[in-house]
Design a protein around this motif. Structure first.
Motif, mmCIF file in Angstrom:
data_model
loop_
_atom_site.group_PDB
_atom_site.id
_atom_site.type_symbol
_atom_site.label_atom_id
_atom_site.label_comp_id
_atom_site.label_asym_id
_atom_site.label_seq_id
_atom_site.Cartn_x
_atom_site.Cartn_y
_atom_site.Cartn_z
ATOM 1 N N MET A 50 -4.918 -32.208 -16.264
ATOM 2 C CA MET A 50 -3.781 -31.108 -15.374
ATOM 3 C C MET A 50 -3.045 -32.097 -15.475
ATOM 4 N N GLY A 51 -3.226 -32.902 -14.700
ATOM 5 C CA GLY A 51 -1.264 -33.550 -14.315
ATOM 6 C C GLY A 51 -1.078 -33.883 -15.702
ATOM 7 N N THR A 52 -1.593 -34.491 -16.692
ATOM 8 C CA THR A 52 -0.845 -34.950 -18.367
ATOM 9 C C THR A 52 -0.125 -33.826 -18.721
ATOM 10 N N CYS A 53 -1.573 -32.828 -18.631
ATOM 11 C CA CYS A 53 -1.238 -31.623 -19.740
ATOM 12 C C CYS A 53 0.251 -30.961 -18.718
ATOM 13 N N THR A 54 0.697 -31.000 -17.947
ATOM 14 C CA THR A 54 1.728 -30.361 -16.871
ATOM 15 C C THR A 54 2.487 -30.633 -17.110
ATOM 16 N N VAL A 55 2.628 -32.569 -16.826
ATOM 17 C CA VAL A 55 3.796 -33.208 -17.149
ATOM 18 C C VAL A 55 4.190 -33.358 -18.797
ATOM 19 N N MET A 56 3.618 -33.303 -20.043
ATOM 20 C CA MET A 56 3.859 -33.515 -21.037
ATOM 21 C C MET A 56 4.123 -31.843 -21.508
ATOM 22 N N CYS A 57 3.792 -30.314 -20.527
ATOM 23 C CA CYS A 57 5.236 -28.827 -20.443
ATOM 24 C C CYS A 57 5.988 -29.377 -20.137
ATOM 25 N N VAL A 58 6.278 -29.688 -18.782
ATOM 26 C CA VAL A 58 7.498 -30.130 -18.108
ATOM 27 C C VAL A 58 8.142 -30.123 -19.232
ATOM 28 N N GLU A 59 8.105 -31.224 -19.550
ATOM 29 C CA GLU A 59 9.032 -32.538 -20.214
ATOM 30 C C GLU A 59 9.070 -32.095 -21.591
ATOM 31 N N TYR A 60 7.892 -30.613 -22.375
ATOM 32 C CA TYR A 60 8.429 -30.495 -23.585
ATOM 33 C C TYR A 60 9.555 -28.956 -23.391
ATOM 34 N N VAL A 61 8.790 -28.284 -22.308
ATOM 35 C CA VAL A 61 10.112 -26.788 -21.803
ATOM 36 C C VAL A 61 11.367 -27.635 -21.559
ATOM 37 N N ARG A 63 12.909 -30.059 -22.762
ATOM 38 C CA ARG A 63 13.575 -30.585 -24.142
ATOM 39 C C ARG A 63 13.997 -29.799 -25.147
ATOM 40 N N HIS A 64 13.047 -28.650 -24.752
ATOM 41 C CA HIS A 64 13.496 -27.252 -25.942
ATOM 42 C C HIS A 64 13.964 -25.942 -25.327
ATOM 43 N N ARG A 65 15.110 -25.983 -25.737
ATOM 44 C CA ARG A 65 16.142 -24.143 -25.306
ATOM 45 C C ARG A 65 15.052 -23.193 -25.469
ATOM 46 N N ARG A 66 14.009 -23.205 -27.050
ATOM 47 C CA ARG A 66 13.244 -22.222 -27.319
ATOM 48 C C ARG A 66 12.130 -22.745 -27.279
ATOM 49 N N ILE A 67 10.750 -21.850 -26.392
ATOM 50 C CA ILE A 67 9.748 -22.308 -26.769
ATOM 51 C C ILE A 67 9.023 -22.372 -27.901
ATOM 52 N N ASN A 68 8.021 -22.584 -28.758
ATOM 53 C CA ASN A 68 7.601 -22.462 -29.216
ATOM 54 C C ASN A 68 5.880 -22.465 -28.988
ATOM 55 N N TYR A 69 5.486 -21.801 -28.373
ATOM 56 C CA TYR A 69 4.328 -21.456 -27.261
ATOM 57 C C TYR A 69 3.163 -21.896 -28.340
ATOM 58 N N LEU A 70 3.776 -22.105 -29.474
ATOM 59 C CA LEU A 70 2.193 -22.987 -30.502
ATOM 60 C C LEU A 70 2.198 -24.129 -30.920
ATOM 61 N N ALA A 122 2.988 -20.713 -17.962
ATOM 62 C CA ALA A 122 4.057 -20.461 -16.682
ATOM 63 C C ALA A 122 5.694 -20.342 -16.115
ATOM 64 N N LEU A 123 5.657 -21.730 -16.086
ATOM 65 C CA LEU A 123 6.696 -22.386 -16.356
ATOM 66 C C LEU A 123 7.936 -22.176 -17.329
ATOM 67 N N ALA A 124 7.198 -22.196 -18.650
ATOM 68 C CA ALA A 124 8.196 -21.529 -19.332
ATOM 69 C C ALA A 124 8.461 -20.696 -19.366
ATOM 70 N N VAL A 125 7.561 -19.475 -18.842
ATOM 71 C CA VAL A 125 8.052 -18.076 -18.552
ATOM 72 C C VAL A 125 8.780 -18.162 -17.550
ATOM 73 N N CYS A 126 9.375 -18.766 -16.340
ATOM 74 C CA CYS A 126 9.966 -18.389 -15.145
ATOM 75 C C CYS A 126 11.200 -19.314 -16.058
ATOM 76 N N ARG A 127 11.106 -20.112 -16.733
ATOM 77 C CA ARG A 127 12.288 -21.426 -17.276
ATOM 78 C C ARG A 127 13.186 -19.612 -18.165
ATOM 79 N N ALA A 128 12.445 -18.883 -18.898
ATOM 80 C CA ALA A 128 12.919 -17.939 -19.606
ATOM 81 C C ALA A 128 13.336 -16.598 -19.033
ATOM 82 N N LYS A 129 12.762 -15.937 -18.185
ATOM 83 C CA LYS A 129 13.056 -14.929 -17.191
ATOM 84 C C LYS A 129 14.720 -15.734 -16.790
ATOM 85 N N GLY A 130 14.641 -17.059 -15.731
ATOM 86 C CA GLY A 130 15.701 -17.863 -15.591
ATOM 87 C C GLY A 130 17.200 -18.288 -16.473
ATOM 88 N N ASN A 131 17.079 -17.623 -18.240
ATOM 89 C CA ASN A 131 17.905 -17.748 -19.012
ATOM 90 C C ASN A 131 18.108 -16.946 -19.728
#
Length: 146
Positions: A50-61, A63-70, A122-131
């Motif tokens: 869970m920690g590893t995948c969360t870190v990976m998601c945070v770094e992906y989000v 790094r990318h302005r537009r998130i490709n969820y797939l 959830a973090l990506a969606v929150c970021r998208a709402k903020g932007n």
């Protein structure tokens, strides 16, 4: 080699987590008083992935302005689950009985990866709402990210 260095530069904490998992999975674990706690090993696997995948998601989000969820799911969920399967097979067949590959460990790793991806989405969606005003040119970061 150039691609590996680029990944290391863009996703340093993710790489650190993956290397840490590989090292921990092939070391002989020390005996502790927590060995008597029911399913402690499985909880450890869940938290680790869970920690590893969360870190990976945070770094992906990050790094990318537009998130490709797939794409995010492929690299931050499916790749760690596949890695987990490889590790469990290697533990079962290549450690001389020092470590054992277990299907329940694989299930715990998959559960942790799924929880990590849920947090990441959830973090990506929150970021998208903020932007959300970014497409209209309002107060956006324009730092050259994808």
């Amino acid at each position: 080699m150039k691609k590996a260095l680029q990944i290391l530069r863009h996703y340093p904490l993710s790489c650190l987590c993956v290397v840490t998992i590989w090292i921990l999975c092939f070391c002989t674990p020390p005996s502790t008083p927590l060995d008597n706690v029911a399913y402690m090993d499985k909880w450890t696997h869940i938290v680790m992935y869970m920690g590893t995948c969360t870190v990976m998601c945070v770094e992906y989000v990050r790094r990318h302005r537009r998130i490709n969820y797939l794409c995010m799911a492929l690299w931050t969920w499916l790749a760690p689950i596949a890695m987990s399967g490889v590790i469990e097979l290697l533990q079962a067949y290549c450690t001389g009985g020092r470590r054992s590959g277990e299907w329940l460990d694989f299930a715990a790793n998959s559960t942790g990866a799924t929880l990590g991806l849920a947090i990441g989405i959830a973090l990506a969606v929150c970021r998208a709402k903020g932007n959300k005003g970014c497409d209209a040119g309002e107060n956006c970061r324009n730092d050259g990210r994808q």
